[in-house]
Scaffold this active site. Structure first.
Site, PDB file in Angstrom:
ATOM      1  N   LYS B  76       1.286 -27.108  54.396  1.00  0.00           N
ATOM      2  CA  LYS B  76       0.126 -26.367  54.895  1.00  0.00           C
ATOM      3  C   LYS B  76      -0.800 -26.092  53.709  1.00  0.00           C
ATOM      4  O   LYS B  76      -0.322 -25.806  52.609  1.00  0.00           O
ATOM      5  CB  LYS B  76       0.617 -25.055  55.521  1.00  0.00           C
ATOM      6  CG  LYS B  76      -0.474 -24.191  56.160  1.00  0.00           C
ATOM      7  CD  LYS B  76       0.147 -22.973  56.852  1.00  0.00           C
ATOM      8  CE  LYS B  76      -0.890 -22.088  57.518  1.00  0.00           C
ATOM      9  NZ  LYS B  76      -0.272 -20.925  58.207  1.00  0.00           N
ATOM     10  N   SER B 151      -1.545 -20.193  62.936  1.00  0.00           N
ATOM     11  CA  SER B 151      -2.472 -20.864  62.042  1.00  0.00           C
ATOM     12  C   SER B 151      -1.924 -22.151  61.440  1.00  0.00           C
ATOM     13  O   SER B 151      -2.685 -22.960  60.924  1.00  0.00           O
ATOM     14  CB  SER B 151      -2.868 -19.919  60.908  1.00  0.00           C
ATOM     15  OG  SER B 151      -1.743 -19.642  60.088  1.00  0.00           O
ATOM     16  N   SER B 175       2.518 -17.441  62.933  1.00  0.00           N
ATOM     17  CA  SER B 175       1.776 -18.665  62.605  1.00  0.00           C
ATOM     18  C   SER B 175       2.613 -19.913  62.428  1.00  0.00           C
ATOM     19  O   SER B 175       2.072 -21.012  62.367  1.00  0.00           O
ATOM     20  CB  SER B 175       0.940 -18.452  61.347  1.00  0.00           C
ATOM     21  OG  SER B 175      -0.187 -17.677  61.660  1.00  0.00           O
TER      22      SER B 175
END
Ligand SMILES: [Zn+2]
Lengths: 477, 483
Positions: B76, B151, B175
Site C-alpha cells: 500500500k 482505504s 481499512s
C-alpha cells in the site's frame, strides 16, 4: 505630586539544553556547532513514516535536575504534542510535556543583597525537544535542522521574584546547581540556557498581580536583568499615563536595551495539546529514582555550609568556591595536600583566577595542579619564600608544570632569614640614602615602604620581611 | 503460477519449476494486461525483474537463500519501501521518495520478497471506497463499476485480480478488513503493537496497524509470521515473541466458543449479508464450536468516538506537509501564503474535512467536550471487548454491512460513507486483532465477508478458526474472467 511606585512580579521559564551525547528521539549527535543539516536523520527531520524513540538519558538527566531542585518526581508522566506551524519545526508539532510533567513543586533558596535567604518556588520541570534554526541571508531564509530534537528541560518558576537582581540571583543559582549535577553545560552563548521572563507590576505587595508581558529568549544573565528593568519601567510609564498593560509577547533588543511587541492577542496561539500517541508514558521505578538519589553529589548550599564549618572560611570565600563545582573540587584537593584552607583559598581567588582570566581557560587547564598550588602556599607558610617570590614561582610552575619546591631550589629563591646578613643589608641601604634616613628618624612613617622596597631590591627579593622590619626599626630609633 | 500459495511458490522456486524472473515477469504481464482497468498500482518498480534475476543467479550458485527468495509482492502506498515513491495517493506527497527503509518492508526483504510496486489507496487512508485517491481510483475486480472498498482498496483489488501474490495494507478503522470483504479476499488487522509502525505514514497513530491482505488464510498467516516482530524503532511496538502462525492451521476448532454480538447485526446490514454470515456461524456450529449470544453495549458510540480520535491525531500528523522540505509546494509570495496554498492545493476534500474536524475537537474550549469525552468512551468500548472475551474465545460478525457499492454512490454523503465501517471501527479503538474472509456472494455476484475478532495477540486463534471455515467453504478467490 508623589510619584507612584510599583512592585514588579517576575516568573522565569528557563530552557536548558541537556548535555546528552545524542538527541532526544533519535541517535543523531547532540553536538553544537556542526555544519548545517549534518546532524540529522529521518526521525529528527520529521519525515513521513518515522517514529520517535525516547533517549533514556534524557529522563535520567531531568530527574537528576528535579532532585537537585527539591522537586517531587512523578512516577508516570506523559508526552504531549504542541501543534503549530513554523518552518523550522519539521513535524509542525513539538513533543513536550503538558499536563503531567516529570518534576513538580520544587524550590531554590537564593541569597538577597541584605544577606537574608529567600525561597523561590519551582512550579515544574518538563522535557521537550528543541526546534531548528532559521538563517536569514540575502533575502532567503535557510533552515538548519541540526538542533531539532536537542533535548531540553524547561524549568518554570513561581512568580516569586520581586526584582531584576533577584531574577539574576535565581538564574545564577540555577546554573550552578545544574552544573553540579552535570546535566547541562549551561552555556548561554551557545544557547544551551535560554530564558523567558514573565513580568508584571502592581502598586504594592498586597495588590493582585498585574497583567504580564512575556519577554522571549533572553540569552545572558546581564540581559535578563536589563530586560526586566526596562520592562518594569515601560509598564510603569504605561500605567502612570493612565494606560493599560496588555498581555503580549515581547522581544528584548540587546543593542538598545529595550523590549518590543512581538505578537499581540489577535494571533494568540491555540497549541491544541494532546497526548502524543507515538510515545508510551514514562514510568519510573522507585529503584531508578533511589539510585539517582544515592548518586546525588553534595549541592552548593550544603557544600558552602561545610566549607564554613570544616575549613573556617568566611562566607564570602565559601560563596566564591562553591559557585563553580570545579573551584570547590580544586580547593579541596589543594587543602588535602597542604592544610591551610584560608591560604589556599586566597591563592585560588587571587593568582589562579587572574590566570584563568588571562588564559580564558578552565581551572583544571590552568597548568598548575592543586598539589602545586598547595606547595606554593606551604613554602610561604614555612617562611621559605616571600609573597612576591611566590607569585613568580606560581607562574613558572603553571608554565612548565615543575614542582614549586624544585623551582625555588633551582633558582636559589629561598628567602633570606639570616639576621646578621639582613642587618648588613639594612645598614647599607640606610647609608646609601642619608636624607631619607634622617626624615624617617624624624617620624616620617610613610618612608617605611620606601626602605622595605630598597631592602628587597638589594636582597634580590629574598629578604624575609618579618625579620627585616624589626631590624629597620632598631637601626632608626 | 496463479493460485499458488506462498509456500507452493517457495517450493516451486527451490525445485526450479520456474525461475523468480519468470514468476516476476508473469505478474508484470498481468499488471500490464489488467491494471489499466483495475487501476491498483500507483507505481510499478522497474527494477524488480533485475532483482529477480539476481536472486535466480544466487540460487543457481547454490547460495543459501531465505524462504521466500524471489517472490514478488506489493505494498500500500503509505508503507515505506526505501527509494520507491510513497505518495499516500495524495498530491501533497508528489515526488516524495523516502531515503530510509520502513520496518515492514525490511522484514519482507529479509525474508526474500521483492517489491513489485506501490498500491493505490484512499488519500492518507481516509475513505472507504478508494475514491478519495488523487492519482488512481481503483476498481473492484469483480465488477469494475463498483468500488474496491478502502482505504486499502488498491491492495485488495491487486490481490483479488492476481496482480500480486499478496499485499500489505493498513487498518485504522477497518481499512484492511472492509476492502478485503468487498474484494473477496482475506485481510488481517493484527493487534496494535504487533507490527511495527516505523515506515507507516501515519493517519491516526493510536489506531493504525499494518497487516497482510492475501488470497488464502495460509498466506495470511505466513506473511504475518514474517512482519509480526518487535521493533525498537516503534515505542508502541510490544515486546512479545515472533510467532509462526501457520502452525495454527489445523482444521480443528472443536470446543471453541464464538460470540455473536447482537449490536453488529443491527440496522443497515442487508438481509443477504446477514444470511450469509449466519450460514458461516452455522458452519462453525457444525464444526463443534459453541455459539454464544453476547452484547457489546457501547457499539453505537464507536463511529463518533472513532472520528473524534482519528481526526484529532490526523490533524496533528498531517501538519508536517507544509511544502518546506518534501512533496508538493505551491508558489506564493509569503511564507504564510505558501503554507496556505500548498495545503489547499495538496490535500483533497476528505482530508481537509478531517483535518478541520480534528483541529476543531482539539482546540481550546472544545478539547474536554470532544477529545477527552471520546477517550472516556474509548475506555468503555475497550471494556466491552474485555468483558466479551471473558465469555468467548472470538467474536463473529459481518465485516461490511453491504457488498461493494457503485462508484460515486456515496461520495456526496460522507456520513453514509463513514457508516460502511460501522462493524470494523470498534476493534481499532480496542486494539485487538481482526480478520475478514469471504463467506459467500450476494445476488449482485459480489463477495460478502465475515469478520472474526480476537483479543490482544490472539491472531493464531483467528487463523485457526478462519482456516477451518475456508477449508469447508471452498469459495472462489478470483473472478473467472481474470484467470
Ligand atoms: Zn536524528
Amino acid at each position: 505630586m508623589k510619584k507612584m511606585s510599583y512592585e514588579p512580579v517576575i516568573g522565569l521559564e528557563v530552557h536548558v539544553q541537556m548535555a546528552t551525547d545524542s538527541k532526544i528521539f533519535c541517535t543523531c549527535s547532540n553536538k553544537f556547532g556542526s555544519e548545517p543539516n549534518t546532524n540529522v536523520c529521518p526521525v529528527c527531520l520529521g519525515m513521513p513514516g518515522v517514529l520517535p524513540v525516547l533517549n533514556e538519558k534524557v529522563v535520567e538527566y531531568t530527574v537528576k535536575a528535579g532532585l537537585a531542585l527539591n522537586c517531587q518526581i512523578r512516577t508516570k508522566s506523559v508526552f504531549a504534542r504542541k501543534n503549530y506551524f513554523y518552518p523550522d519545526l519539521p513535524k509542525a508539532y513539538q513533543i513536550s510535556q503538558y499536563e503531567l510533567p516529570i518534576c513538580e513543586h520544587g524550590y531554590i533558596d537564593i541569597e538577597l543583597e541584605d544577606g537574608t535567604q529567600k525561597r523561590i518556588g519551582i512550579t515544574r520541570i518538563h522535557i521537550e525537544e528543541d526546534a531548528g534554526k532559521l538563517n536569514h541571508e540575502d533575502g532567503y531564509s535557510l533552515v538548519d535542522l541540526n538542533r531539532t530534537g536537542t533535548p531540553l528541560m524547561e524549568i518554570v518558576s513561581e512568580p516569586d521574584l520581586r526584582s531584576a537582581e533577584e531574577a539574576k540571583a535565581y538564574l545564577t543559582k540555577l546554573k550552578t546547581i545544574l552544573e553540579y549535577v552535570e546535566v547541562s553545560d549551561c552555556n548561554m552563548e551557545e544557547g544551551s540556557m535560554r530564558c523567558d521572563a514573565n513580568v508584571s507590576i502592581r502598586p504594592d505587595s498586597n495588590a493582585p498581580f498585574g497583567t504580564r508581558a512575556e519577554i522571549k529568549n533572553v540569552n545572558s544573565f546581564r540581559n535578563v536583568e536589563r530586560a526586566i528593568k526596562h520592562e518594569q519601567k515601560r509598564q510603569e510609564k504605561v500605567l502612570s499615563e493612565g494606560g493599560k498593560v496588555v498581555q503580549e509577547t515581547r522581544l528584548f533588543n540587546a543593542d538598545t536595551g529595550t523590549t518590543a511587541s512581538m505578537r499581540g492577542k489577535e494571533d494568540a496561539h491555540d497549541y491544541r495539546y494532546f497526548p502524543d500517541p507515538d510515545l508510551v508514558p514514562i514510568v519510573l521505578e522507585d529503584k531508578f529514582i533511589n539510585d539517582l538519589k544515592e548518586w546525588m553529589p553534595e549541592l552548593p548550599d550544603a557544600k558552602r555550609a561545610r566549607f564554613i564549618s570544616e575549613y573556617g572560611l568566611p562566607g564570602i570565600d565559601a560563596d566564591f568556591l562553591v559557585s563553580v563545582k570545579a573551584y570547590a573540587e580544586y580547593f579541596e584537593q589543594a587543602v588535602k595536600a597542604h592544610n591551610n584552607p584560608k591560604g589556599v583559598c586566597n591563592w585560588v581567588m587571587g593568582e589562579l583566577m587572574r590566570r584563568l582570566n588571562d588564559k580564558q581557560c578552565t581551572i583544571f587547564e590552568a597548568g598548575i595542579t592543586p598539589e602545586h598550588l598547595a606547595e606554593v602556599v606551604k613554602l610561604i607558610d614555612e617562611g621559605k619564600i616571600s609573597g612576591n617570590i611566590a607569585k613568580q614561582v606560581f607562574d613558572e610552575s603553571a608554565e612548565t608544570g615543575k614542582k614549586p619546591s624544585a623551582i625555588v631550589e633551582e633558582k636559589g629563591l629561598v628567602q633570606n632569614s639570616n639576621e646578621d646578613e639582613l642587618e648588613n643589608i639594612v645598614r647599607q641601604v640606610l647609608e646609601a640614602n642619608p636624607a631619607e634616613t634622617e626624615r624617617f628618624k624624624n617620624g616620617e612613617a610613610k618612608l617605611q615602604g620606601f626602605f622595605m622596597g630598597q631592602i628587597m631590591k638589594a636582597s634580590k627579593g629574598k629578604a624575609n620581611p618579618g625579620i627585616v622590619a624589626p631590624i629597620l626599626k632598631k637601626l632608626t630609633s | 503460477m496463479l493460485g499458488y500459495t506462498l509456500k507452493q511458490l517457495s517450493e516451486a522456486l527451490q525445485k526450479k519449476e520456474f525461475s523468480s524472473a519468470e514468476l516476476t515477469q508473469f505478474y508484470l504481464d498481468r499488471i500490464q494486461k489488467y491494471d489499466g482497468e483495475i487501476a491498483a498500482y500507483n507505481f510499478v518498480n522497474e527494477n524488480v525483474l533485475t532483482q529477480a534475476k539476481a536472486v535466480d543467479e544466487r540460487r543457481a550458485k547454490g547460495e543459501a537463500l531465505p524462504a521466500y527468495a524471489g517472490i514478488p509482492m506489493a505494498l500500500k502506498d503509505l508503507i515505506i519501501q526505501k527509494d520507491m515513491p510513497a505518495t499516500c495517493s495524495s498530491r501533497i506527497l508528489e515526488g516524495f521518495v523516502p531515503p530510509f527503509q520502513g520496518t515492514a518492508a525490511q522484514l519482507l526483504e529479509d525474508a526474500g520478497f521483492l517489491c513489485l510496486g506501490k498500491l493505490s489507496m484512499d488519500e492518507f487512508a481516509m475513505g472507504s471506497s478508494n475514491e478519495t485517491a488523487y492519482y488512481k481510483k481503483t476498481k473492484n475486480p469483480w465488477d469494475t463499476t463498483r468500488v474496491p472498498g478502502g482505504s486499502s482498496g488498491g491492495s485488495a483489488a491487486a490481490v483479488a485480480a492476481g496482480l500480486t501474490t499478496f499485499a500489505l495494507g493498513s487498518d485504522t478503522g477497518g481499512s484492511i478488513r472492509q476492502p478485503a470483504s468487498l474484494c473477496g479476499i482475506t485481510g488481517m488487522k493484527p493487534t496494535y503493537g504487533r507490527v511495527s509502525r516505523f515506515g507507516l505514514i501515519a493517519f491516526a497513530s493510536s489506531l493504525d496497524q499494518i497487516g497482510p491482505m492475501t488470497a488464502t488464510i495460509q498466506d495470511n498467516a505466513a506473511v504475518l509470521s514474517v512482519i509480526g516482530k518487535y521493533d525498537k524503532k516503534d515505542s508502541t511496538s510490544l515486546d512479545v515473541a515472533q510467532e509462526d502462525y501457520t502452525k495454527y492451521l489445523t482444521g480443528d476448532v472443536k470446543g471453541m466458543k464464538i460470540g455473536v454480538p447482537r449490536e453488529y447485526f443491527a440496522e443497515g446490514i442487508t438481509a443477504e449479508v446477514r444470511e450469509c454470515v449466519n450460514n458461516a456461524i452455522k458452519a462453525y456450529e457444525a464444526m463443534g464450536c459453541e455459539i454464544v449470544d453476547i452484547s457489546m453495549p457501547h457499539t453505537e458510540y464507536a463511529v463518533a468516538t472513532y472520528y473524534i480520535i482519528a481526526t484529532a491525531e490526523a490533524s496533528s500528523n498531517l501538519g508536517r506537509y507544509d511544502g518546506i522540505r518534501f512533496g508538493y509546494r505551491a508558489e506564493a509570495d509569503s511564507l504564510k501564503d505558501m503554507f496556505y496554498e500548498t495545503r489547499s492545493q495538496g490535500f483533497g476534500d476528505e482530508v481537509k474535512r478531517r483535518i478541520m474536524l480534528g483541529t476543531y475537537v482539539l482546540s481550546a474550549g472544545y478539547y474536554d467536550a470532544y477529545y477527552i469525552k471520546a477517550q472516556k468512551v474509548r475506555t468503555l468500548i475497550k471494556q466491552d471487548f474485555v468483558d466479551a472475551f471473558e465469555k468467548v474465545d472470538a467474536i463473529i460478525c459481518p465485516t461490511s454491512p453491504t457488498t461493494a457499492f457503485k462508484a460515486g454512490e456515496k461520495m456526496s454523503d460522507p456520513l453514509q460513507m463513514y457508516l460502511s465501517d460501522i462493524n470494523t471501527i470498534s476493534l481499532n479503538l480496542y486494539g485487538g486483532c481482526g480478520l475478514s474472509m469471504p463467506c459467500g456472494f450476494g445476488s449482485d455476484g459480489m463477495p460478502i465477508g465475515v469478520q472474526l475478532l480476537g483479543k490482544y495477540f490472539d491472531e493464531g486463534r483467528l487463523y485457526n478458526l478462519a482456516y477451518a471455515f475456508e477449508q469447508q467453504a471452498k469459495l472462489p478467490v478470483m473472478p473467472e474472467k481474470l484467470k
